[in-house]
Design an enzyme around this catalytic site. Structure first.
Site, mmCIF file in Angstrom:
data_model
loop_
_atom_site.group_PDB
_atom_site.id
_atom_site.type_symbol
_atom_site.label_atom_id
_atom_site.label_comp_id
_atom_site.label_asym_id
_atom_site.label_seq_id
_atom_site.Cartn_x
_atom_site.Cartn_y
_atom_site.Cartn_z
ATOM 1 C CB SER A 46 9.830 -67.026 5.378
ATOM 2 O OG SER A 46 8.501 -67.017 4.970
ATOM 3 N N GLY A 47 9.056 -63.814 4.720
ATOM 4 C CA GLY A 47 8.283 -62.660 5.210
ATOM 5 C C GLY A 47 9.097 -61.382 5.259
ATOM 6 C CB THR B 8 7.623 -62.191 -3.142
ATOM 7 O OG1 THR B 8 8.187 -63.438 -2.742
ATOM 8 C CG2 THR B 8 6.772 -62.384 -4.362
ATOM 9 C CG ASN C 93 4.958 -64.080 3.740
ATOM 10 O OD1 ASN C 93 3.892 -63.474 3.666
ATOM 11 N ND2 ASN C 93 5.910 -63.990 2.831
ATOM 12 C CB SER D 79 5.306 -68.066 2.710
ATOM 13 O OG SER D 79 6.632 -68.490 2.701
ATOM 14 C CB SER D 80 7.846 -67.491 -2.466
ATOM 15 O OG SER D 80 7.508 -66.142 -2.498
ATOM 16 N N GLY E 136 16.354 -66.806 2.010
ATOM 17 C CA GLY E 136 17.625 -66.498 2.657
ATOM 18 C C GLY E 136 17.931 -67.637 3.613
ATOM 19 C CD GLU F 196 13.853 -71.386 5.243
ATOM 20 O OE1 GLU F 196 13.775 -72.592 5.521
ATOM 21 O OE2 GLU F 196 13.028 -70.770 4.534
HETATM 22 N N1 LIG Z 1 7.945 -52.870 0.711
HETATM 23 C C1 LIG Z 1 6.863 -53.303 1.340
HETATM 24 N N2 LIG Z 1 5.885 -52.434 1.657
HETATM 25 C C2 LIG Z 1 4.796 -52.876 2.304
HETATM 26 N N3 LIG Z 1 4.566 -54.141 2.675
HETATM 27 C C3 LIG Z 1 5.510 -55.055 2.411
HETATM 28 C C4 LIG Z 1 6.698 -54.671 1.720
HETATM 29 N N4 LIG Z 1 7.451 -55.787 1.590
HETATM 30 C C5 LIG Z 1 6.745 -56.795 2.161
HETATM 31 N N5 LIG Z 1 5.593 -56.351 2.647
HETATM 32 C C6 LIG Z 1 4.577 -57.160 3.374
HETATM 33 O O1 LIG Z 1 5.165 -58.310 3.844
HETATM 34 C C7 LIG Z 1 4.538 -59.465 3.333
HETATM 35 C C8 LIG Z 1 5.562 -60.522 3.039
HETATM 36 O O2 LIG Z 1 6.380 -60.128 1.978
HETATM 37 P P1 LIG Z 1 6.928 -61.155 0.888
HETATM 38 O O3 LIG Z 1 5.896 -62.117 0.502
HETATM 39 O O4 LIG Z 1 7.589 -60.367 -0.150
HETATM 40 O O5 LIG Z 1 7.980 -61.902 1.729
HETATM 41 P P2 LIG Z 1 9.042 -62.935 1.202
HETATM 42 O O6 LIG Z 1 10.349 -62.437 1.626
HETATM 43 O O7 LIG Z 1 8.850 -63.159 -0.229
HETATM 44 O O8 LIG Z 1 8.655 -64.171 2.020
HETATM 45 P P3 LIG Z 1 8.774 -65.697 1.588
HETATM 46 O O9 LIG Z 1 10.171 -66.049 1.659
HETATM 47 O O10 LIG Z 1 7.944 -66.372 2.578
HETATM 48 O O11 LIG Z 1 8.209 -65.759 0.227
HETATM 49 C C9 LIG Z 1 3.850 -59.038 2.086
HETATM 50 O O12 LIG Z 1 2.728 -59.826 1.836
HETATM 51 C C10 LIG Z 1 3.480 -57.597 2.432
HETATM 52 O O13 LIG Z 1 2.290 -57.597 3.161
HETATM 53 MG MG LIG Z 2 8.256 -64.608 -1.339
#
Ligand SMILES: Nc1ncnc2c1ncn2[C@@H]1O[C@H](COP(=O)(O)OP(=O)(O)OP(=O)(O)O)[C@@H](O)[C@H]1O
Ligand SMILES: [Mg+2]
Length: 1107
Positions: A110-111, A115, A160, A163-164, A390, A392
């Site tokens: 997460s984070g 996404t 996050n 977070s999805s 991924g 956890e």
């Molecule tokens: N390539 C990137 N460039 C800039 N900021 C990023 C990038 N990827 C992620 N972030 C930052 O990190 C935060 C978390 O990313 P994201 O929501 O994609 O995480 P996630 O892996 O989908 O988490 P979760 O599993 O909780 O959904 C985003 O809101 C953004 O602020």
């Molecule tokens: Mg996500």
């Protein structure tokens, strides 16, 4: 201008190594260090072969601009530095050009940025695929599905802010051209427990906060909500507001996205109503009621909330109230109702809320799918994007983590299978011997979880279905029995004594050695969560709702379709959907993005090595590298390899003419690379160790430096020489121009000096000459002057002498005369005295006369009678003589003149004289006639045959034959007549015919009248009673009036001896027949030129206008 194709490589300007496969030596430390080094240089992407490892930068980097998209578009994967766009491009192009369905698997905790990565992939594909109104709409709908799903499925967590809380797999469908057609979304395992309870520091799903912040007052009223978060039990308050998140604005974005995706207004409204109902459910509270029959009962504390929920959802209040108080169990034909105690009532409430929300979420996905599904039935190519949690590993891991980790085990398996398969296929394709690769196959762990008989999930299901008391502990016991011998299963209480003393493993837990690490699961809640129970009374109550969406969400509540079978458990449902997903993924070409979170603080620039190390481990990235490197670490097509390293060998530099493979062979032999280090495939060279590649790279770098120096040297030489030649040429040009200029100047100077000198010399010469000439002239003048003076003197002297002599002579003469006089007087004194005076007088007179006549002789005028000149009179006393002499002379010369005339001329002059006597000073016409000779016979009657008849009729001599105008007596008009005058008659004849019209004997003519003016009119008066006078007098006009009148006068005189009377008057009378008519001459206008006109005015008057 065409963009120049520059062949670059991943290996250019590499920070650390861009591809972990090339890491040497390969260890966890070197791996982490490489990631850190790259991260510190803002290189967040690193490859493991074709896998992209992405580290969340937590800041926006300028690497996703449209220019970057263009840079990566249609480039080979290893050509540019690692980037998510390179992977997206590779996937899209092999989908479009090689017809291979693709899937992009994005994993990470997460984070970590999954996404975001999935959105980057989608936006890249959207940017490079086809364009056009329809395609753009599809793209827009696909992209806008994200904000909708994020609003309902994402929440702020401690890890996050967005977070999805669900797994998402989206198939994007393309046509044969690579234009998007639509898509299908699948969702996995929404974390619905979050609806009713959130861990500390976390929030519920975004949509709740968005509605309360962003909805208008009107909408809130309709939804029966209040803006205050604290009014709702389901909303955690400690982190209701998230920094940098504007819920109100996001609400507008979501509504807009819903509109774009295709939600109708009433649908949006229904969705919001359901969300509001869920929120309000949390506010229903229960209190214990009196016990009846020894059973606990509960009662709703405040029914107001219930009432509003029922109004919102259209459910009968009593039905819902009952559903919260009773539970009906149907067994066979029997229905047994039991009351719910307070705890059960709360459980039922929360179950309802969770179910409502999770079903709403699934419905949303279905509804979005309806909108974005491809409209055509043509064959589609598919690109799947999987954004799923991924591994956890928390301190407390529960059922959810178990499920998620199971999913990741499956994904790892697929990865291993597909990667090895691909590797093997490539070896076969390239004809390279396949050597067995040692790697860890996690199939055994998958089997531990999913085996239909002995798998943990099967065991759990079995426990859930088992009659009797079922608890989490009984489930653990079962596991301890069945899985005890499994080498990846660990439990304190298992039969196997290995863990009996392992204090790190509590009694209520079991541990699984996942491929990515060991995870300890708390068994508490497994059974409940797997059961996912919703009392039938509640689902039936929902089905009865007068709200189409809610009704549709609970189809099992329909009593007609009552199903006594238990619904599938959460575990089995997930297993089934994972299995479907895996089957789906297996048919596609996988592309991996492994996301890593660099720190727990959501902060940029911080790289927490321990945290990253942990993730690298459980993501199995080292495993990845090892699998990838199992055979050969590096491979490259011959052409590219030769292009890159050809400068390392003389034969291949600068051009290799033969086939590329032969070139590479020569190159490698020349470089003495051990044979075991590489293999020749069909189209690629395979290099076993990265060491070899780096050696090549080092050599290349060195060689490039040498080459650069060489190029620099040649270039500098060339530049200097070119510069020198240019200078030289310029110098020559400048010199020649300067010389020319200098010579021109010099020439100009010499020329002007020459002219000056010349002019001085000429001036000097001229002045000298002038001086000489002047001198000569002066000399001449002087001589002349002297001569003149001399001559003058001479002349004066001579003159004086002559004068003196003359004076002397005169004196002598005078003296002599005086002497003579004296002598004569003395001598003649005696005679002189009586006659001397008269004689001197006569003598003097004689002398004067003598002189006068002599002078006259010399001054005589010409003999012309009209010459008026006469010498001046010399003496007054000769006046009368002088006049007389003049008269005599004139007469004499007139006589002289006359004497020359013939008889005929004499006659003419006589006539002229006659005319002068008759008309001079009387008639104005006269002077003009003087110069005209009188011809008489103007018409030559005898010669002209026309007048033969006339000639025959007239026998006498014709004196005048001339055409005249006869004035008509009646009207004064003119008619031409021939006027003939003979010795005896006046005849008038017709001009044309010559016929004689009138004949008047001269004796009958009594008078001729005419005016005194300048006209030719004349009247011939006839004797009264004569034969010719019948018609009266004639009035004629003639150009020769003077001549005619004169001749008529003279002829009449000679014939009749009587003078014809000629009357000159401007008014005279004529006799026309009986009338006496007055002919009057007046001064007329010059209308008709100089011709006089004649007009008969009346009986008495005929007017002649004379100009
Ligand atoms: N390539 C990137 N460039 C800039 N900021 C990023 C990038 N990827 C992620 N972030 C930052 O990190 C935060 C978390 O990313 P994201 O929501 O994609 O995480 P996630 O892996 O989908 O988490 P979760 O599993 O909780 O959904 C985003 O809101 C953004 O602020
Ligand atoms: Mg996500």
């Amino acid at each position: 201008m065409a963009k120049m194709e520059v062949k670059t490589s991943l290996l250019d300007n590499m920070i650390g190594v861009g591809d972990m496969v090339l890491l040497e030596p390969l260890s966890e430390d070197s791996f982490i260090n490489n990631l850190k080094k790259r991260f510190d240089h803002s290189e967040i992407y690193t490859y493991i072969g074709s896998v992209v490892v992405s580290i969340n930068p937590y800041r926006s980097l300028p690497i996703y601009s449209p220019e970057k998209v263009e840079e990566y578009r249609n480039r080979n994967f290893y050509e540019l530095s690692p980037h998510i766009f390179a992977l997206s491009d590779e996937a899209y192009r092999s989908l479009r050009d090689q017809d291979k369905d693709q899937c992009i698997l994005i994993t990470g905790e997460s984070g970590a940025g999954k996404t975001e990565a999935s959105k980057l992939v989608m936006s890249y594909v959207a940017a490079v695929c086809g364009k056009g109104a329809e395609v753009n709409q599809v793209k827009e709908q696909l992209l806008q599905s994200n904000p909708v799903l994020e609003a309902f499925g994402n929440a702020k967590t401690v890890r996050n802010d967005n977070s999805s809380r669900f797994g998402k797999y989206m198939d994007i469908e393309f046509d044969f051209k690579g234009d998007p057609l639509g898509g299908v979304i699948s969702n996995y395992l929404l974390e619905k427990s979050r609806v009713v309870k959130q861990p500390r520091g976390e929030r519920n799903f975004h949509i709740f906060y968005q509605i309360l912040s962003g909805a208008s007052d009107d909408l809130l009223n309709k939804l029966k909500l209040e803006r205050d978060f604290s009014r709702y039990n389901y909303l955690s308050l400690d982190s209701a507001r998230v920094n940098g998140v504007d819920d109100a604005m996001n609400f507008r974005t979501v509504r807009n996205a819903m509109q774009i995706v295709g939600f109708m207004d009433h649908e949006t409204q229904s969705i919001l109503e359901v969300v509001a109902a869920v929120l309000k459910l949390g506010n229903i509270e229960f209190k214990p009621e009196s016990r009846v029959n020894g059973l606990d009962e509960s009662k709703i504390k405040d029914k107001n909330e219930l009432k509003e929920i029922c109004e919102l959802t259209g459910i009968d209040q009593s039905v819902l109230e009952r559903a919260f108080s009773f539970r009906t169990v149907e067994a066979k034909q029997e229905k047994v109702s039991t009351t719910l105690n307070v705890a059960q009532a709360y459980y039922a409430r929360d179950a309802l809320a969770k179910n409502l929300y999770s079903r709403l979420f699934s419905w949303l996905v279905t509804r979005i799918n309806e909108s974005i599904k491809a409209q055509t039935k043509v064959r589609k190519k598919v690109m799947g994007v999987l954004d799923i949690y991924g591994f956890e590993i928390f301190e407390d891991n529960s059922f959810e983590q178990f499920i998620i980790n199971y999913c990741n085990e499956k994904l790892q398996q697929i990865f291993i299978e597909l990667t090895l398969k691909e590797e093997q296929e490539e070896y076969i394709r390239e004809d390279i011997e396949w050597t067995h690769i040692e790697y860890f196959n996690n199939a055994i762990i998958c089997d531990l979880i999913e085996n239909n008989q002995t798998g943990i999930l099967a065991m759990l299901d079995e426990e859930c279905l088992r009659p009797g008391t079922v608890t989490d502990d009984t489930f653990l016991e079962k596991l301890n029995q069945i899985c005890a011998t499994h080498q990846h299963f660990e439990s304190r209480m298992s039969k196997c004594s290995r863990f009996l003393n392992d204090t790190s493993l509590p009694h209520s837990c079991f541990r699984i050695q996942h491929y990515a690490g060991k995870v300890m699961y708390q068994v508490e809640g497994f059974v409940d969560k797997n059961n996912d129970l919703l009392y039938r009374d509640l689902s039936q109550a929902m089905w009865k709702a007068n709200h189409s969406l809610i009704k549709a969400l609970f189809p099992e509540g329909n009593p007609a379709k009552i199903n006594l079978k238990r619904p599938p458990t959460a575990g089995s449902q997930f297993k089934a959907s994972v299995s479907t997903l895996m089957k789906n993924l297996q048919t596609k070409n996988p592309n991996y993005i492994r996301c890593i979170k660099p720190n727990d603080k959501k902060a940029a620039h911080i790289f927490n090595e321990a945290l990253v190390c942990h993730q690298v481990r459980y993501l199995g990235l080292l495993e990845n590298v090892r699998v990838r490197r199992a055979g050969y670490a590096f491979r490259q097509p011959y052409e590219l390899c030769l292009e890159r390293y050809k400068m390392l060998c003389k034969q291949t530099w600068p051009h290799w003419r033969g086939p590329a493979r032969a070139g590479v062979e020569v190159l490698f032999n020349e470089l003495e690379i051990p044979e075991e280090e590489y293999s020749f495939g069909r189209s690629k060279i395979f290099i076993r160790n990265p060491r070899t590649l780096f050696k090549l790279e080092d050599l290349r770098k060195q060689r490039l430096e040498d080459l650069a120096t060489l190029i620099q040297k040649i270039y500098r030489g060339w530049k200097c020489r070119t510069h020198f030649l240019l200078m030289k040429r310029s110098q020559i040009v400048i010199a020649s121009w300067y010389r020319r200029y200098a010579q021109q100047k010099k020439y100009q100077r010499i020329k002007s000096s020459a002219i000056v000198v010349q002019s001085y010399i000429r001036g000097w010469k001229a002045r000298k000459l002038l001086r000489e000439l002047k001198h000569q002239k002066r000399c001449k003048e002087a001589a002349t002057t002297i001569a003149a003076y001399w001559h003058g003197t001479q002349a004066r002297r001579e003159l004086k002498r002559l004068k003196d002599e003359a004076r002397r002579k005169h004196a002598v003469a005078v003296i002599w005369a005086y002497w003579l006089g004296l002598k004569v007087r003395r001598e003649y004194r005696k005679f002189f005295r009586a006659n001397a005076g008269r004689k001197i007088y006569e003598f003097t007179l004689q002398k004067i006369m003598q002189k006068y006549f002599l002078e006259m002789k010399n001054k005589m005028p010409s003999l012309s009678p009209i010459d008026k000149n006469w010498p001046a009179r010399p003496y007054l006393f000769l006046d009368s003589t002088h006049k007389e002499l003049k008269r005599i002379f004139h007469l004499w010369r007139c006589k002289k003149y006359r004497d020359q005339f013939t008889d005929q001329q004499k006659l003419v002059y006589e006539e002229k004289l006659e005319a002068s006597e008759l008309f001079k000073d009387k008639k104005a016409l006269y002077p003009a006639s003087v110069g005209q000779p009188f011809q008489g016979a103007y018409l030559e009657i005898s010669k002209n045959p026309k007048y033969k008849r006339l000639k025959d009729a007239v026998e006498e001599k014709i004196i005048i034959a001339e055409v005249v105008n006869k004035i008509n007596r009646a009207n004064g008009k003119c008619a031409s007549r021939i006027f003939l005058l003979t010795k005896n008659n006046v005849l008038l004849a017709d001009q044309k015919s010559g016929h004689i019209k009138s004949e008047v004997p001269l004796g009958d003519v009594t008078k001729v009248s005419m005016s005194s003016q300048n006209d030719g009119f004349f009247a011939v008066h006839l004797k009264e009673g004569s034969g010719a006078a019948g018609k009266g007098d004639f009035l004629f006009s003639s150009d020769h009036l003077i001549e005619m009148a004169t001749k008529l006068y003279r002829t009449t005189l000679s014939q009749t001896k009587q003078k014809l009377s000629i009357e000159i008057s401007d008014e005279f009378l004529v006799q026309f027949r009986q009338d006496k008519v007055c002919v009057k001459f007046i001064q007329g206008n010059q209308k008709n030129g100089n011709i006089p006109t004649c007009k008969r005015k009346n009986n008495r008057l005929l007017e002649v206008a004379v100009p």
